[in-house]
Design a protein around this motif. Structure first.
Motif, PDB file in Angstrom:
ATOM      1  N   THR B 138      99.972  11.875  53.364  1.00  0.00           N
ATOM      2  CA  THR B 138      99.856  11.350  52.916  1.00  0.00           C
ATOM      3  C   THR B 138      99.882   9.829  52.686  1.00  0.00           C
ATOM      4  O   THR B 138      99.340   8.823  52.172  1.00  0.00           O
ATOM      5  CB  THR B 138     101.701  10.367  52.876  1.00  0.00           C
ATOM      6  N   ASN B 139      98.655   9.956  53.885  1.00  0.00           N
ATOM      7  CA  ASN B 139      97.471   9.313  54.494  1.00  0.00           C
ATOM      8  C   ASN B 139      96.030   9.327  52.782  1.00  0.00           C
ATOM      9  O   ASN B 139      95.248   8.634  52.988  1.00  0.00           O
ATOM     10  CB  ASN B 139      97.039   8.229  55.634  1.00  0.00           C
ATOM     11  N   GLY B 140      96.285  10.286  52.665  1.00  0.00           N
ATOM     12  CA  GLY B 140      94.737  11.615  52.559  1.00  0.00           C
ATOM     13  C   GLY B 140      93.669  12.128  53.201  1.00  0.00           C
ATOM     14  O   GLY B 140      92.758  12.390  53.285  1.00  0.00           O
ATOM     15  N   LYS B 141      94.531  12.059  53.936  1.00  0.00           N
ATOM     16  CA  LYS B 141      94.190  12.940  55.786  1.00  0.00           C
ATOM     17  C   LYS B 141      94.126  14.327  55.285  1.00  0.00           C
ATOM     18  O   LYS B 141      94.768  14.813  54.568  1.00  0.00           O
ATOM     19  CB  LYS B 141      94.776  12.211  57.190  1.00  0.00           C
ATOM     20  N   VAL B 142      92.750  15.313  55.100  1.00  0.00           N
ATOM     21  CA  VAL B 142      93.041  16.481  55.051  1.00  0.00           C
ATOM     22  C   VAL B 142      93.603  17.101  56.090  1.00  0.00           C
ATOM     23  O   VAL B 142      92.913  17.115  57.120  1.00  0.00           O
ATOM     24  CB  VAL B 142      91.225  16.651  54.905  1.00  0.00           C
ATOM     25  N   ILE B 143      94.450  18.090  55.725  1.00  0.00           N
ATOM     26  CA  ILE B 143      95.598  18.395  56.944  1.00  0.00           C
ATOM     27  C   ILE B 143      95.271  19.985  57.198  1.00  0.00           C
ATOM     28  O   ILE B 143      96.091  20.897  57.798  1.00  0.00           O
ATOM     29  CB  ILE B 143      96.517  17.982  57.119  1.00  0.00           C
ATOM     30  N   GLU B 286      69.148  20.103  43.054  1.00  0.00           N
ATOM     31  CA  GLU B 286      67.987  19.387  43.316  1.00  0.00           C
ATOM     32  C   GLU B 286      67.581  17.805  42.885  1.00  0.00           C
ATOM     33  O   GLU B 286      66.487  17.447  42.970  1.00  0.00           O
ATOM     34  CB  GLU B 286      67.270  20.200  41.855  1.00  0.00           C
ATOM     35  N   GLY B 287      69.119  17.802  43.835  1.00  0.00           N
ATOM     36  CA  GLY B 287      69.062  16.220  43.149  1.00  0.00           C
ATOM     37  C   GLY B 287      68.491  15.295  44.904  1.00  0.00           C
ATOM     38  O   GLY B 287      68.140  13.653  44.176  1.00  0.00           O
ATOM     39  N   GLY B 288      68.117  16.166  45.418  1.00  0.00           N
ATOM     40  CA  GLY B 288      67.470  15.435  46.577  1.00  0.00           C
ATOM     41  C   GLY B 288      68.498  14.327  47.376  1.00  0.00           C
ATOM     42  O   GLY B 288      69.948  14.398  47.458  1.00  0.00           O
ATOM     43  N   TYR B 289      67.783  13.523  48.461  1.00  0.00           N
ATOM     44  CA  TYR B 289      68.347  12.745  48.906  1.00  0.00           C
ATOM     45  C   TYR B 289      68.924  11.472  48.402  1.00  0.00           C
ATOM     46  O   TYR B 289      70.304  11.419  48.895  1.00  0.00           O
ATOM     47  CB  TYR B 289      67.594  11.706  50.151  1.00  0.00           C
ATOM     48  N   LYS B 290      69.200  11.119  46.876  1.00  0.00           N
ATOM     49  CA  LYS B 290      69.339  10.545  46.194  1.00  0.00           C
ATOM     50  C   LYS B 290      70.822  10.870  46.063  1.00  0.00           C
ATOM     51  O   LYS B 290      71.712   9.661  45.219  1.00  0.00           O
ATOM     52  CB  LYS B 290      69.005  10.168  44.923  1.00  0.00           C
ATOM     53  N   ALA B 291      71.417  12.275  46.094  1.00  0.00           N
ATOM     54  CA  ALA B 291      72.061  12.818  45.009  1.00  0.00           C
ATOM     55  C   ALA B 291      72.820  13.291  46.401  1.00  0.00           C
ATOM     56  O   ALA B 291      74.445  13.843  46.352  1.00  0.00           O
ATOM     57  CB  ALA B 291      72.072  13.311  44.792  1.00  0.00           C
ATOM     58  N   ILE B 292      72.548  13.132  47.878  1.00  0.00           N
ATOM     59  CA  ILE B 292      73.752  12.689  48.824  1.00  0.00           C
ATOM     60  C   ILE B 292      75.004  12.302  48.712  1.00  0.00           C
ATOM     61  O   ILE B 292      74.932  10.733  48.733  1.00  0.00           O
ATOM     62  CB  ILE B 292      72.842  12.836  50.272  1.00  0.00           C
ATOM     63  N   PRO B 293      76.174  13.401  49.152  1.00  0.00           N
ATOM     64  CA  PRO B 293      77.800  12.440  48.901  1.00  0.00           C
ATOM     65  C   PRO B 293      78.078  11.646  50.155  1.00  0.00           C
ATOM     66  O   PRO B 293      76.545  12.200  51.282  1.00  0.00           O
ATOM     67  CB  PRO B 293      78.276  13.261  48.013  1.00  0.00           C
ATOM     68  N   GLN B 294      79.454  11.183  50.168  1.00  0.00           N
ATOM     69  CA  GLN B 294      79.765  11.233  51.935  1.00  0.00           C
ATOM     70  C   GLN B 294      80.227  12.107  51.843  1.00  0.00           C
ATOM     71  O   GLN B 294      80.424  13.359  51.704  1.00  0.00           O
ATOM     72  CB  GLN B 294      81.003  10.542  51.286  1.00  0.00           C
ATOM     73  N   LEU B 295      79.444  12.045  53.847  1.00  0.00           N
ATOM     74  CA  LEU B 295      79.247  13.552  54.263  1.00  0.00           C
ATOM     75  C   LEU B 295      80.781  13.844  54.771  1.00  0.00           C
ATOM     76  O   LEU B 295      80.516  15.334  55.395  1.00  0.00           O
ATOM     77  CB  LEU B 295      78.299  13.373  55.220  1.00  0.00           C
ATOM     78  N   PHE B 296      81.081  12.922  55.394  1.00  0.00           N
ATOM     79  CA  PHE B 296      82.387  13.027  56.015  1.00  0.00           C
ATOM     80  C   PHE B 296      83.684  12.289  55.716  1.00  0.00           C
ATOM     81  O   PHE B 296      83.287  11.550  55.875  1.00  0.00           O
ATOM     82  CB  PHE B 296      82.249  12.990  57.478  1.00  0.00           C
ATOM     83  N   GLY B 297      84.638  13.035  56.059  1.00  0.00           N
ATOM     84  CA  GLY B 297      86.168  11.697  55.986  1.00  0.00           C
ATOM     85  C   GLY B 297      87.176  12.343  57.035  1.00  0.00           C
ATOM     86  O   GLY B 297      86.801  12.818  58.022  1.00  0.00           O
ATOM     87  N   ASP B 298      88.150  11.240  57.071  1.00  0.00           N
ATOM     88  CA  ASP B 298      89.726  12.256  57.872  1.00  0.00           C
ATOM     89  C   ASP B 298      90.014  13.684  57.485  1.00  0.00           C
ATOM     90  O   ASP B 298      90.410  13.764  56.286  1.00  0.00           O
ATOM     91  CB  ASP B 298      91.073  10.673  56.951  1.00  0.00           C
ATOM     92  N   GLY B 299      89.282  14.079  58.387  1.00  0.00           N
ATOM     93  CA  GLY B 299      89.871  15.428  58.531  1.00  0.00           C
ATOM     94  C   GLY B 299      88.631  16.243  57.771  1.00  0.00           C
ATOM     95  O   GLY B 299      89.121  17.784  57.511  1.00  0.00           O
ATOM     96  N   TRP B 300      87.767  16.004  57.555  1.00  0.00           N
ATOM     97  CA  TRP B 300      86.776  16.828  56.487  1.00  0.00           C
ATOM     98  C   TRP B 300      85.121  16.314  56.963  1.00  0.00           C
ATOM     99  O   TRP B 300      85.318  15.577  57.522  1.00  0.00           O
ATOM    100  CB  TRP B 300      87.083  16.979  55.008  1.00  0.00           C
ATOM    101  N   VAL B 301      84.144  17.399  57.236  1.00  0.00           N
ATOM    102  CA  VAL B 301      82.646  17.273  56.641  1.00  0.00           C
ATOM    103  C   VAL B 301      82.593  18.453  56.293  1.00  0.00           C
ATOM    104  O   VAL B 301      83.221  19.765  55.749  1.00  0.00           O
ATOM    105  CB  VAL B 301      82.079  17.990  58.574  1.00  0.00           C
ATOM    106  N   VAL B 302      81.630  17.940  54.985  1.00  0.00           N
ATOM    107  CA  VAL B 302      81.291  19.065  54.125  1.00  0.00           C
ATOM    108  C   VAL B 302      79.652  19.437  54.134  1.00  0.00           C
ATOM    109  O   VAL B 302      78.947  18.123  54.919  1.00  0.00           O
ATOM    110  CB  VAL B 302      80.478  18.160  52.583  1.00  0.00           C
ATOM    111  N   VAL B 303      78.790  20.646  54.453  1.00  0.00           N
ATOM    112  CA  VAL B 303      77.933  21.034  55.148  1.00  0.00           C
ATOM    113  C   VAL B 303      76.540  21.649  53.522  1.00  0.00           C
ATOM    114  O   VAL B 303      77.790  21.981  52.321  1.00  0.00           O
ATOM    115  CB  VAL B 303      78.193  21.313  56.363  1.00  0.00           C
ATOM    116  N   GLY B 304      76.103  22.343  54.114  1.00  0.00           N
ATOM    117  CA  GLY B 304      74.840  22.912  53.187  1.00  0.00           C
ATOM    118  C   GLY B 304      74.529  22.469  51.550  1.00  0.00           C
ATOM    119  O   GLY B 304      75.512  20.925  51.347  1.00  0.00           O
ATOM    120  N   ASP B 305      75.307  22.994  50.816  1.00  0.00           N
ATOM    121  CA  ASP B 305      74.567  23.097  49.612  1.00  0.00           C
ATOM    122  C   ASP B 305      75.930  22.361  48.883  1.00  0.00           C
ATOM    123  O   ASP B 305      75.361  21.475  47.900  1.00  0.00           O
ATOM    124  CB  ASP B 305      74.550  24.325  48.767  1.00  0.00           C
TER     125      ASP B 305
END
Ligand SMILES: Cc1cc2nc3c(=O)[nH]c(=O)nc-3n(C[C@H](O)[C@H](O)[C@H](O)COP(=O)(O)OP(=O)(O)OC[C@H]3O[C@@H](n4cnc5c(N)ncnc54)[C@H](O)[C@@H]3O)c2cc1C
Ligand code: SF4
Lengths: 99, 435
Positions: B138-143, B286-305
């Motif tokens: 309910t708090n939005g944390k990925v479980i 192809e967006g490079g540095y400026k296109a990098i999103p938020q990389l982590f949050g409650d209960g999750w991380v995002v990697v690679g492409d």
């Protein structure tokens, strides 16, 4: 300047590939429309598997059987709601032997 | 279907997912990895050059049994117009070292091998399973995750999103934006089979030596794009990639571009009598540095492409994917060892580790390149290749015209087509973006 190589038949290319088609459950659908938007129309040329074609009324239709799940059409037309895009069910769709 | 709870669920068995799952399992964490393809690699497409030192950090003795094609000893870069190419070659026998630096690979085979290592390390790997949604409290944390298999959600302390460039799950969950037409390129690729001796002969190679050709020029019809041709042991991988926004604007067909490249007089003889065995398509971030999103949050991380960690300028992606996967796993392991919760605050460690690695440093260095190439595509991919070819031809052709006249004519042609100011400004902007 236009492309010099004419008559490329993408069907011949797709023929090399392996697919496991999920019959009756297309993973991409096009929203019914009167006239296609420029992006939707572009898909008839830009989709690398030539899944999109115009019917005789000028509307764009999809046959997703040869789809390579690249996501190009999603990037161009999902945000506007013109298409609905999903991955095929696990195990279905294109199967790259080399990739 | 699966009742137990995992320490980590990894979504995807590509370069980043395998690196993460392997590192986590190797450190004794209870890992579930989910892959939608029939086997790891069955959905994946790459050129493909694999960089040894990034894999070595994960599996030091990978050379013993990984399916490697050729180690690279020669790199060619071609500027092409319709009938010619002007090239730069770099070849060195230094690359015939005991532990070579770069190899060509075939992704479907390589990923299968990597996946077998993940299983050996103790992770549970489930293929033919598409993750359909992230499970959140309910708090939005990925479980955990929901899949297209029967049964309810599968739970874990942390989810590693290694789902690749399309990033369906992360974008649908609102964790990041959808890739935009200007930040992704569509690449089409073919694999051409030829006898091993023929490949060695045509490219001047011995044994397992390999050669790479990368090319830009008029075949992309003024779009921001590149072509590549890589030698495998008994096949050649080649392809063309251009920005999706450029494709939509020009309404060119990617397979027509591929044919255009293949039929170029410099390329055609290299492929003569080959047998094509597959045609593939994939996006490249192809967006490079400026296109990098938020990389982590409650209960999750995002990697690679999925996190746009791809260096389009140097055509590197798999090594950034492997490194981000490994670092995410190491960060998760540290948080876990301290018995801390997988909160955004604690997973920020991953962001910090990535920031200190070559991944972010390289991407930051080239942060202005994508925009420069995209806004100047006509000049960089059409006008300059033609001018350079004309200049080279004039330089080489011996026809009784005095050299001084030739040089003047060449300079005049550059100025006419791009103007002095235009050239200076292109050079300055290129230098700044490269810096
Ligand atoms: C034509 C081409 C040439 C390239 N050449 C090079 C090169 O020479 N060198 C280089 O370093 N890089 C190259 N790259 C880039 C490189 O391929 C990528 O950077 C790299 O593959 C990214 O790894 P990844 O793990 O992030 O994503 P991927 O390798 O794409 O893996 C994502 C995985 O997640 C799975 N998946 C996705 N969604 C789900 C879901 N919902 N449920 C379950 N599974 C899911 C997919 O099936 C896939 O296996 C190239 C790319 C292309 C397209
Ligand atoms: S995902 Fe790619 S191959 Fe499939 S229909 Fe869309 S554009 Fe065509």
């Amino acid at each position: 300047m236009t492309i010099a190589v004419k008559d490329v038949r993408v069907e011949d290319k797709l023929f090399q590939n392996r697919y496991l088609v999920d019959v009756g459950r297309p993973h991409i659908t096009v929203r019914p429309h009167e006239t296609p938007s420029p992006n939707l129309l572009a898909l008839t040329k830009v989709c690398p598997a030539k899944c999109y074609e115009q019917n005789d009324k000028g509307q764009v239709e999809i046959t997703a059987d040869g789809c390579m799940e690249c996501g190009t059409c999603r990037v161009l037309c999902e945000a506007s709601g013109e298409i609905e895009w999903n991955y095929p069910r696990g195990g279905f769709g294109v199967l790259f032997k080399f990739g | 279907m699966i009742e137990e709870k995992f320490d980590a669920i990894v979504i995807g068995a590509g370069m980043s997912g395998n690196a993460a799952a392997y590192t986590l399992a190797n450190r004794g964490l209870k890992v579930l990895q989910l892959e939608r393809g029939e086997y790891a690699g069955s959905k994946n497409v790459q050129g493909a050059i694999m960089y040894a030192s990034m894999l070595e950090k994960i599996i030091p003795d990978f050379r013993e049994d990984a399916p490697l094609e050729r180690h690279l000893v020669e790199q060619r870069f071609w500027m092409m117009d319709d009938t010619s190419h002007t090239g730069m070659h770099y070849r060195s026998s230094d690359f015939n070292e005991e532990k070579p630096n770069r190899y060509t690979i075939i992704r479907a085979q390589f990923d299968k091998w990597f996946s077998s290592k993940v299983r050996e390390a103790g992770a549970t790997v489930l293929c033919e399973t598409t993750v359909t949604e992230l499970a959140r409290d309910t708090n939005g944390k990925v479980i955990g995750v929901h899949t297209d298999r029967r049964g309810g959600a599968i739970f874990s302390d942390v989810v590693v999103l290694a789902e690749g460039v399309n990033g369906l799950l992360g974008t649908r969950a609102g964790l990041r934006d959808m890739p935009r037409p200007e930040t992704v390129a569509l690449a089409v690729k073919e694999i051409h089979f030829l006898p091993e001796e023929v490949i060695c002969q045509r490219f001047g190679l011995t044994g397992n030596e390999g050669c790479v050709i990368e090319a830009a020029g008029t075949f992309s019809q003024g779009m921001t794009g590149l072509a590549f041709l890589y030698t495998n042991r008994e096949s050649i991988s080649l392809g063309v990639g251009c920005l999706v926004s450029d494709y939509a604007r020009t309404m060119e067909s990617p397979y027509a571009l591929l044919e255009e490249f293949k039929s170029h007089p410099s390329v055609k003889p290299l492929l003569a009598d080959s047998e094509v065995k597959e045609y593939a398509a994939h996006l490249i971030p192809e967006g490079g540095y400026k296109a990098i999103p938020q990389l982590f949050g409650d209960g999750w991380v995002v990697v690679g492409d999925a996190a746009q960690l791809n260096n389009a300028v140097h055509r590197e992606g798999s090594n950034l994917a492997m490194t981000s996967g490994r670092l995410a796993a190491e960060a998760i392991f540290q948080v876990k060892s301290r018995k801390d919760p997988m909160s955004a605050e604690n997973l920020a460690l991953y962001g910090k580790m990535l920031e200190e690695s070559f991944v972010m440093k390289d991407l930051k260095k080239h942060k202005d390149m994508p925009a420069l190439l995209h806004t100047n595509s006509q000049n960089f991919f059409m006008t300059y290749p033609q001018l350079i070819s004309a200049a080279a031809q004039s330089f080489v052709r011996v026809d009784g015209t005095p050299k001084i006249d030739k040089e003047r004519a060449t300079m005049a042609q550059f100025v006419k087509n791009r103007s002095r100011w235009g050239m200076v400004s292109d050079a300055v902007r290129l230098a700044f973006a490269w810096r």
